[in-house]
Structure formats: structure tokens, C-alpha cells
Write a protein that holds these residues in place. Structure first.
Motif, PDB file in Angstrom:
ATOM      1  N   TYR A  58       0.989  -1.218  -0.043  1.00 25.83           N
ATOM      2  CA  TYR A  58      -0.006   0.094   0.026  1.00 25.83           C
ATOM      3  C   TYR A  58       0.967   1.129  -0.082  1.00 25.83           C
ATOM      4  O   TYR A  58       1.849   1.380   0.825  1.00 25.83           O
ATOM      5  CB  TYR A  58      -0.988  -0.174   1.223  1.00 25.83           C
ATOM      6  CG  TYR A  58      -1.953  -1.299   0.950  1.00 25.83           C
ATOM      7  CD1 TYR A  58      -3.049  -1.330   0.531  1.00 25.83           C
ATOM      8  CD2 TYR A  58      -1.338  -2.512   1.576  1.00 25.83           C
ATOM      9  CE1 TYR A  58      -3.807  -2.332   0.432  1.00 25.83           C
ATOM     10  CE2 TYR A  58      -2.082  -3.464   1.501  1.00 25.83           C
ATOM     11  CZ  TYR A  58      -3.587  -3.530   0.959  1.00 25.83           C
ATOM     12  OH  TYR A  58      -3.946  -4.775   0.754  1.00 25.83           O
ATOM     13  N   MET A  59       0.696   2.274  -0.878  1.00 28.00           N
ATOM     14  CA  MET A  59       1.598   3.364  -1.025  1.00 28.00           C
ATOM     15  C   MET A  59       0.877   4.650  -1.024  1.00 28.00           C
ATOM     16  O   MET A  59      -0.554   4.741  -1.763  1.00 28.00           O
ATOM     17  CB  MET A  59       2.316   3.213  -2.339  1.00 28.00           C
ATOM     18  CG  MET A  59       3.381   4.098  -2.671  1.00 28.00           C
ATOM     19  SD  MET A  59       4.007   3.870  -4.217  1.00 28.00           S
ATOM     20  CE  MET A  59       2.880   4.153  -5.676  1.00 28.00           C
ATOM     21  N   PHE A 106      -7.569   3.756  -4.467  1.00 26.38           N
ATOM     22  CA  PHE A 106      -8.463   3.563  -3.385  1.00 26.38           C
ATOM     23  C   PHE A 106      -8.241   4.544  -2.283  1.00 26.38           C
ATOM     24  O   PHE A 106      -7.287   5.319  -2.194  1.00 26.38           O
ATOM     25  CB  PHE A 106      -8.656   2.059  -2.763  1.00 26.38           C
ATOM     26  CG  PHE A 106      -7.376   2.018  -1.698  1.00 26.38           C
ATOM     27  CD1 PHE A 106      -7.645   1.833  -0.326  1.00 26.38           C
ATOM     28  CD2 PHE A 106      -6.135   1.625  -2.252  1.00 26.38           C
ATOM     29  CE1 PHE A 106      -6.636   1.498   0.467  1.00 26.38           C
ATOM     30  CE2 PHE A 106      -5.213   1.666  -1.237  1.00 26.38           C
ATOM     31  CZ  PHE A 106      -5.368   1.350   0.226  1.00 26.38           C
ATOM     32  N   GLU A 107      -9.231   4.555  -1.516  1.00 24.13           N
ATOM     33  CA  GLU A 107      -9.305   5.705  -0.443  1.00 24.13           C
ATOM     34  C   GLU A 107      -9.159   4.987   0.828  1.00 24.13           C
ATOM     35  O   GLU A 107      -9.649   3.976   1.110  1.00 24.13           O
ATOM     36  CB  GLU A 107     -10.643   6.604  -0.463  1.00 24.13           C
ATOM     37  CG  GLU A 107     -10.597   7.577   0.438  1.00 24.13           C
ATOM     38  CD  GLU A 107     -11.692   8.711   0.228  1.00 24.13           C
ATOM     39  OE1 GLU A 107     -12.570   8.799   1.000  1.00 24.13           O
ATOM     40  OE2 GLU A 107     -12.059   9.133  -0.898  1.00 24.13           O
ATOM     41  N   VAL A 111      -7.939   9.530   2.848  1.00 23.00           N
ATOM     42  CA  VAL A 111      -6.756  10.045   1.630  1.00 23.00           C
ATOM     43  C   VAL A 111      -6.799   8.827   0.663  1.00 23.00           C
ATOM     44  O   VAL A 111      -6.915   7.805   0.554  1.00 23.00           O
ATOM     45  CB  VAL A 111      -5.719   9.811   2.662  1.00 23.00           C
ATOM     46  CG1 VAL A 111      -4.072  10.130   1.801  1.00 23.00           C
ATOM     47  CG2 VAL A 111      -5.702  10.559   4.019  1.00 23.00           C
ATOM     48  N   LYS A 112      -6.445   9.547  -0.487  1.00 26.28           N
ATOM     49  CA  LYS A 112      -5.992   8.816  -1.770  1.00 26.28           C
ATOM     50  C   LYS A 112      -4.975   8.072  -1.633  1.00 26.28           C
ATOM     51  O   LYS A 112      -3.710   8.770  -1.157  1.00 26.28           O
ATOM     52  CB  LYS A 112      -6.098   9.998  -3.197  1.00 26.28           C
ATOM     53  CG  LYS A 112      -6.049   9.144  -4.276  1.00 26.28           C
ATOM     54  CD  LYS A 112      -6.050   9.866  -5.542  1.00 26.28           C
ATOM     55  CE  LYS A 112      -6.031   9.096  -6.782  1.00 26.28           C
ATOM     56  NZ  LYS A 112      -6.111   9.831  -7.905  1.00 26.28           N
ATOM     57  N   MET A 113      -4.914   6.809  -1.733  1.00 24.42           N
ATOM     58  CA  MET A 113      -3.822   5.781  -1.722  1.00 24.42           C
ATOM     59  C   MET A 113      -3.749   5.112  -2.891  1.00 24.42           C
ATOM     60  O   MET A 113      -4.499   5.132  -3.910  1.00 24.42           O
ATOM     61  CB  MET A 113      -3.856   5.189  -0.416  1.00 24.42           C
ATOM     62  CG  MET A 113      -4.316   5.699   0.809  1.00 24.42           C
ATOM     63  SD  MET A 113      -2.842   5.928   1.965  1.00 24.42           S
ATOM     64  CE  MET A 113      -1.749   4.286   1.887  1.00 24.42           C
TER      65      MET A 113
END
Length: 126
Positions: A58-59, A106-107, A111-113
Motif C-alpha cells: 500500500y502506497m 483507493f481511499e 486519503v487517496k492511496m
């Protein structure tokens, strides 16, 4: 009947990154554009600590170079993060296997991730 054809140029394609034999995480040109990567930015990389079977990463992309993040570097038109120590610590065998991550957004907590969905195959002997 009315057929609505999909437009290839409107579909995100080849949004991916891969681990190179050097341990660096390199981004495809479409990923560079989608993520807005440039020098002066960095990426935070994490795992799902609630699911040990989840081998995705996940980034988040961060403006600025943050001490706790991986700095984005550039070589020509190529952008990468020096993640060798991370992947060595995680025990990912990027020397014997080709490791590619498909990137989907995805959120998370508003936060957008980005979710990096792992694909791997044995490396060709070259």
C-alpha cells in the motif's frame, strides 16, 4: 440495440511498478503520469498488518522528501525509489523472480492511496 464502444485511450493501462534486480522500485511511464511522480516527491510504502496473507503493498505519494518515506529519484525518463533495504527486510526474492505490482487507487481514511497488487514469475536466465 445500441452499442457503446470503450475508448482505449480513456482506460488506465499498464499502471504498474516493478522491482529491479538492484532492488529499486521502478515505475512505468503511465504510472509516473498517473501518480504525478517527480524528483522532490517521495512514497510511503506499507503492508496490511491485519492480514498476513495479503502480500500486496500500500502506497501514498508525498509532496516533498520526507525522512520516513522513500525519495523518488530520476535517471533519464525513468523514476524509481531505492527500496532495496525494504525488500531485503521483507524477504522478497527479486533476484530470482520478476516482481510486478499493478497499481490501483483507493481511499483509506479519507486519503487517496494506491494498492500495489503483486504478480510474480520466475526470472528468465539472461
Amino acid at each position: 440495440m445500441k452499442i457503446n464502444f470503450f475508448k482505449a485511450d480513456e482506460i488506465d493501462r499498464n499502471i504498474k511498478c516493478s522491482i529491479h534486480k538492484s532492488g529499486k522500485l521502478g515505475f512505468s511511464s503511465t504510472a509516473i503520469d498517473k501518480l504525478g511522480l517527480s524528483t522532490g516527491k517521495s512514497v510511503m510504502i506499507g503492508v496490511n498488518e491485519e492480514d498476513s496473507e495479503d502480500d500486496n503493498l500500500y502506497m501514498s505519494v508525498e509532496d516533498g522528501v520526507k525522512e520516513e518515506a522513500f525519495k523518488i529519484s530520476r535517471a533519464g525518463e525513468y523514476y524509481y525509489a531505492n527500496t532495496k533495504a525494504l525488500f531485503d527486510k521483507m524477504g522478497i526474492d527479486y533476484r530470482a523472480k520478476t516482481i510486478i505490482y499493478d497499481i490501483v487507487d483507493f481511499e483509506y481514511e479519507g486519503v487517496k492511496m494506491y494498492k500495489l497488487i503483486k504478480r510474480e514469475k520466475k526470472r528468465n536466465k539472461n
